[in-house]
Design a protein around this motif. Structure first.
Motif: not given
Length: 230
Positions: A193-203
């Motif tokens: 899921r794109p939202a999940v990828r963005r979250a786990i890539d945060l910092h």
């Protein structure tokens, strides 16, 4: 606007995933846990347990609302947005059951396993074996729950967002999903899921990766009441 107090760990990912999934406007405050940001008075006023994540919601009538503990954050945001949680009484009951299961079982056991695998002094074999067993017991609970369904509550929900991060890092914890094929499939669906990828890539570049451990940082490890009373 929502302020997210965050560090790039499985617990931090939970709140970030929900914020991203809901496309909510938020600003991230990166907590330097190794330097003791979590014990600063301003942060303790938001999160009295000196843990993250926490949020402050400015998009409400009246004073801003602060929420600490990841399960409470996900529940609060689900009610705020009307998304990712069933609205019928039975569905809400099941949501709470699995949020409490994660916060009382999977999460703490995985966190202790991570400590003994990645941060404890060498030779702590009993601690590692104990919490590996507890972690795998919780994998078995989740594996059974996923029989005949794609997600914990049939459709993707905050229950999945809550449980996913600690299953996502099974390998770094010294565990394998070979005996848990339903979890492996579930993990793969959520990971894409794109939202999940963005979250786990945060910092992502600020992850600890074992540099701070029980031997060199007493702010992160071996905490006592003195950390909060000082």
């Amino acid at each position: 606007m929502i302020e997210l107090y965050y560090a790039p760990t499985p617990n931090g990912w939970k709140a970030a995933i929900m914020l991203e999934e809901c496309s909510l406007e938020y600003r991230t405050h990166l907590l330097k846990l190794a330097e003791g940001d979590q014990f600063k008075p301003d942060y303790l006023a938001i999160s009295p347990n000196a843990k993250m994540p926490a949020i402050v919601d400015h998009g409400v009538v009246g004073d801003p609302v602060s929420v600490f503990e990841s399960g409470a954050i996900l529940f609060y945001l689900a009610e705020k947005t009307g998304r990712f949680m069933p609205t019928d009484p039975l569905g809400r009951k099941e949501t709470l059951e699995w949020l409490f299961w994660q916060s009382a079982n999977q999460g703490p056991m995985a966190g202790q396993l991570s400590h003994f695998k990645n941060y404890a002094p060498d030779g702590e074999d009993y601690g590692f074996k104990r919490y590996l067993g507890e972690y795998e017991r919780n994998l078995a609970v989740l594996e059974r729950r996923l029989e005949g369904r794609d997600f914990i509550l049939d459709t993707y929900s905050i229950a999945d967002m809550m449980a996913f991060p600690w299953a996502f890092i099974a390998k770094p914890l010294g565990a394998a999903l070979d005996d848990f094929p339903r979890i492996a499939d579930w993990r793969g669906r959520i990971k894409q899921r794109p939202a999940v990828r963005r979250a786990i890539d945060l910092h992502k570049d600020k992850q600890n990766r074992g540099l701070q451990n029980a031997s060199n940082n007493s702010l992160l490890f071996n905490q006592t009441a003195a950390h909060l009373k000082r």
